[in-house]
Design a protein around this motif. Structure first.
Motif, PDB file in Angstrom:
ATOM      1  N   GLU A 107       0.838  -1.203   0.000  1.00 57.78           N
ATOM      2  CA  GLU A 107       0.000   0.000   0.000  1.00 57.78           C
ATOM      3  C   GLU A 107       0.876   1.257   0.000  1.00 57.78           C
ATOM      4  O   GLU A 107       0.607   2.213  -0.723  1.00 57.78           O
ATOM      5  CB  GLU A 107      -0.936   0.003   1.217  1.00 57.78           C
ATOM      6  CG  GLU A 107      -2.037   1.060   1.105  1.00 57.78           C
ATOM      7  CD  GLU A 107      -2.699   1.379   2.453  1.00 57.78           C
ATOM      8  OE1 GLU A 107      -3.520   2.306   2.469  1.00 57.78           O
ATOM      9  OE2 GLU A 107      -2.375   0.740   3.476  1.00 57.78           O
ATOM     10  N   GLN A 108       1.933   1.214   0.813  1.00 58.93           N
ATOM     11  CA  GLN A 108       2.832   2.373   0.872  1.00 58.93           C
ATOM     12  C   GLN A 108       3.548   2.583  -0.465  1.00 58.93           C
ATOM     13  O   GLN A 108       3.653   3.714  -0.948  1.00 58.93           O
ATOM     14  CB  GLN A 108       3.855   2.193   2.003  1.00 58.93           C
ATOM     15  CG  GLN A 108       4.709   3.446   2.213  1.00 58.93           C
ATOM     16  CD  GLN A 108       5.619   3.367   3.418  1.00 58.93           C
ATOM     17  OE1 GLN A 108       5.850   2.280   3.955  1.00 58.93           O
ATOM     18  NE2 GLN A 108       6.142   4.498   3.841  1.00 58.93           N
ATOM     19  N   ALA A 117       1.122   4.027  -2.930  1.00 61.32           N
ATOM     20  CA  ALA A 117       0.835   5.428  -2.639  1.00 61.32           C
ATOM     21  C   ALA A 117       2.000   6.316  -3.081  1.00 61.32           C
ATOM     22  O   ALA A 117       1.792   7.377  -3.686  1.00 61.32           O
ATOM     23  CB  ALA A 117       0.554   5.612  -1.149  1.00 61.32           C
ATOM     24  N   LEU A 118       3.227   5.858  -2.819  1.00 63.43           N
ATOM     25  CA  LEU A 118       4.399   6.643  -3.232  1.00 63.43           C
ATOM     26  C   LEU A 118       4.468   6.761  -4.754  1.00 63.43           C
ATOM     27  O   LEU A 118       4.783   7.829  -5.290  1.00 63.43           O
ATOM     28  CB  LEU A 118       5.687   6.000  -2.688  1.00 63.43           C
ATOM     29  CG  LEU A 118       5.936   6.205  -1.189  1.00 63.43           C
ATOM     30  CD1 LEU A 118       7.024   5.242  -0.684  1.00 63.43           C
ATOM     31  CD2 LEU A 118       6.346   7.652  -0.884  1.00 63.43           C
ATOM     32  N   ALA A 136       1.934   6.612  -6.849  1.00 62.29           N
ATOM     33  CA  ALA A 136       0.843   7.486  -7.297  1.00 62.29           C
ATOM     34  C   ALA A 136       1.195   8.950  -7.053  1.00 62.29           C
ATOM     35  O   ALA A 136       0.931   9.826  -7.893  1.00 62.29           O
ATOM     36  CB  ALA A 136      -0.455   7.111  -6.581  1.00 62.29           C
ATOM     37  N   ILE A 137       1.806   9.239  -5.893  1.00 62.83           N
ATOM     38  CA  ILE A 137       2.230  10.618  -5.592  1.00 62.83           C
ATOM     39  C   ILE A 137       3.251  11.083  -6.626  1.00 62.83           C
ATOM     40  O   ILE A 137       3.171  12.201  -7.148  1.00 62.83           O
ATOM     41  CB  ILE A 137       2.811  10.713  -4.155  1.00 62.83           C
ATOM     42  CG1 ILE A 137       1.671  10.623  -3.134  1.00 62.83           C
ATOM     43  CG2 ILE A 137       3.620  11.994  -3.961  1.00 62.83           C
ATOM     44  CD1 ILE A 137       2.131  10.481  -1.681  1.00 62.83           C
ATOM     45  N   HIS A 197       1.573  12.056  -9.870  1.00 68.39           N
ATOM     46  CA  HIS A 197       0.920  13.374  -9.778  1.00 68.39           C
ATOM     47  C   HIS A 197       1.961  14.506  -9.779  1.00 68.39           C
ATOM     48  O   HIS A 197       1.716  15.572 -10.340  1.00 68.39           O
ATOM     49  CB  HIS A 197       0.065  13.456  -8.510  1.00 68.39           C
ATOM     50  CG  HIS A 197      -1.201  12.652  -8.571  1.00 68.39           C
ATOM     51  ND1 HIS A 197      -2.189  12.884  -9.504  1.00 68.39           N
ATOM     52  CD2 HIS A 197      -1.645  11.616  -7.826  1.00 68.39           C
ATOM     53  CE1 HIS A 197      -3.183  12.024  -9.323  1.00 68.39           C
ATOM     54  NE2 HIS A 197      -2.884  11.237  -8.307  1.00 68.39           N
ATOM     55  N   ARG A 198       3.109  14.242  -9.143  1.00 67.41           N
ATOM     56  CA  ARG A 198       4.140  15.295  -9.099  1.00 67.41           C
ATOM     57  C   ARG A 198       4.748  15.544 -10.472  1.00 67.41           C
ATOM     58  O   ARG A 198       5.103  16.685 -10.802  1.00 67.41           O
ATOM     59  CB  ARG A 198       5.225  14.939  -8.072  1.00 67.41           C
ATOM     60  CG  ARG A 198       4.742  15.148  -6.648  1.00 67.41           C
ATOM     61  CD  ARG A 198       5.839  14.919  -5.624  1.00 67.41           C
ATOM     62  NE  ARG A 198       5.443  15.473  -4.324  1.00 67.41           N
ATOM     63  CZ  ARG A 198       6.164  15.370  -3.219  1.00 67.41           C
ATOM     64  NH1 ARG A 198       7.324  14.719  -3.225  1.00 67.41           N
ATOM     65  NH2 ARG A 198       5.736  15.923  -2.090  1.00 67.41           N
ATOM     66  N   ARG A 219       3.099  15.319 -13.237  1.00 72.21           N
ATOM     67  CA  ARG A 219       2.101  16.151 -13.937  1.00 72.21           C
ATOM     68  C   ARG A 219       2.134  17.593 -13.407  1.00 72.21           C
ATOM     69  O   ARG A 219       2.027  18.544 -14.184  1.00 72.21           O
ATOM     70  CB  ARG A 219       0.697  15.538 -13.777  1.00 72.21           C
ATOM     71  CG  ARG A 219      -0.420  16.330 -14.440  1.00 72.21           C
ATOM     72  CD  ARG A 219      -0.229  16.474 -15.951  1.00 72.21           C
ATOM     73  NE  ARG A 219      -1.140  17.472 -16.525  1.00 72.21           N
ATOM     74  CZ  ARG A 219      -0.815  18.321 -17.493  1.00 72.21           C
ATOM     75  NH1 ARG A 219       0.395  18.309 -18.055  1.00 72.21           N
ATOM     76  NH2 ARG A 219      -1.693  19.182 -17.942  1.00 72.21           N
ATOM     77  N   ILE A 220       2.307  17.760 -12.088  1.00 72.09           N
ATOM     78  CA  ILE A 220       2.410  19.113 -11.533  1.00 72.09           C
ATOM     79  C   ILE A 220       3.610  19.849 -12.138  1.00 72.09           C
ATOM     80  O   ILE A 220       3.511  21.028 -12.487  1.00 72.09           O
ATOM     81  CB  ILE A 220       2.495  19.070  -9.981  1.00 72.09           C
ATOM     82  CG1 ILE A 220       1.103  18.805  -9.393  1.00 72.09           C
ATOM     83  CG2 ILE A 220       3.085  20.365  -9.415  1.00 72.09           C
ATOM     84  CD1 ILE A 220       1.059  18.690  -7.877  1.00 72.09           C
ATOM     85  N   ASP A 221       4.733  19.147 -12.293  1.00 75.87           N
ATOM     86  CA  ASP A 221       5.913  19.789 -12.895  1.00 75.87           C
ATOM     87  C   ASP A 221       5.614  20.245 -14.326  1.00 75.87           C
ATOM     88  O   ASP A 221       6.022  21.335 -14.748  1.00 75.87           O
ATOM     89  CB  ASP A 221       7.116  18.830 -12.884  1.00 75.87           C
ATOM     90  CG  ASP A 221       7.699  18.657 -11.483  1.00 75.87           C
ATOM     91  OD1 ASP A 221       7.338  19.436 -10.576  1.00 75.87           O
ATOM     92  OD2 ASP A 221       8.513  17.726 -11.296  1.00 75.87           O
ATOM     93  N   ILE A 265       2.620  21.003 -15.502  1.00 73.50           N
ATOM     94  CA  ILE A 265       1.704  22.145 -15.368  1.00 73.50           C
ATOM     95  C   ILE A 265       2.491  23.405 -15.021  1.00 73.50           C
ATOM     96  O   ILE A 265       2.237  24.484 -15.575  1.00 73.50           O
ATOM     97  CB  ILE A 265       0.627  21.850 -14.298  1.00 73.50           C
ATOM     98  CG1 ILE A 265      -0.339  20.770 -14.807  1.00 73.50           C
ATOM     99  CG2 ILE A 265      -0.139  23.125 -13.919  1.00 73.50           C
ATOM    100  CD1 ILE A 265      -1.296  20.237 -13.735  1.00 73.50           C
TER     101      ILE A 265
END
Lengths: 93, 93
Positions: B3-4, B7-8, B10-11, B14-15, B17-19, B21
């Motif tokens: 799970e960890q 989650a890492l 997936a984070i 997203h990061r 994609r943020i970069d 953006i």
């Protein structure tokens, strides 16, 4: 009055482009907020704290490096300080 | 730890994609600053004052209308208050 008419027309043209840019900015800010909310929800399972100053430091390094400098760096940083604070405060849906 | 690990991962996604953006945001903010500088230079010939509260009011109306609300309106307005102030203070090249 030709100079004045020309200046008014040129201003209007730039404002049309600014409106287009604002539409794109708002769409990107919303998508960025969605990514931030997703990350916030994942952090407990990842064993990460909600506030990550090292990540924020890297964001400021990245935006400074990719800016062409038309907007001065201090101004860009001020916008991002507000942006990052607001993203953290954004309530979940 | 699956799970960890998930989650890492997936984070991280997203990061990334943020970069992306952020690269787009910085390019648009620079282009917007160039338009603002051009308008500022044209205003005396157009017989317009440098500060135009009616135009700012229309900008806030537009961004509120085109936002999908993922980023709450108060947050969007805070970002734009900083953005508009910074654009006005931006030194000419």
């Amino acid at each position: 009055m030709t100079e004045q008419t020309d200046a008014l027309a040129a201003i209007e043209k730039h404002r049309v482009r600014i409106d287009e840019i604002d539409d794109e900015l708002v769409a990107l800010l919303n998508e960025r907020a969605a990514c931030s909310l997703a990350i916030r929800a994942l952090k407990p399972a990842a064993g990460m704290t909600l506030y990550d100053p090292a990540r924020e430091g890297r964001i400021f390094e990245r935006i400074t490096a990719c800016s062409d400098g038309t907007l001065y760096d201090e101004g860009l940083h001020e916008i991002y300080e507000t942006l990052l604070r607001v993203m953290k405060e954004n309530p979940t849906a």
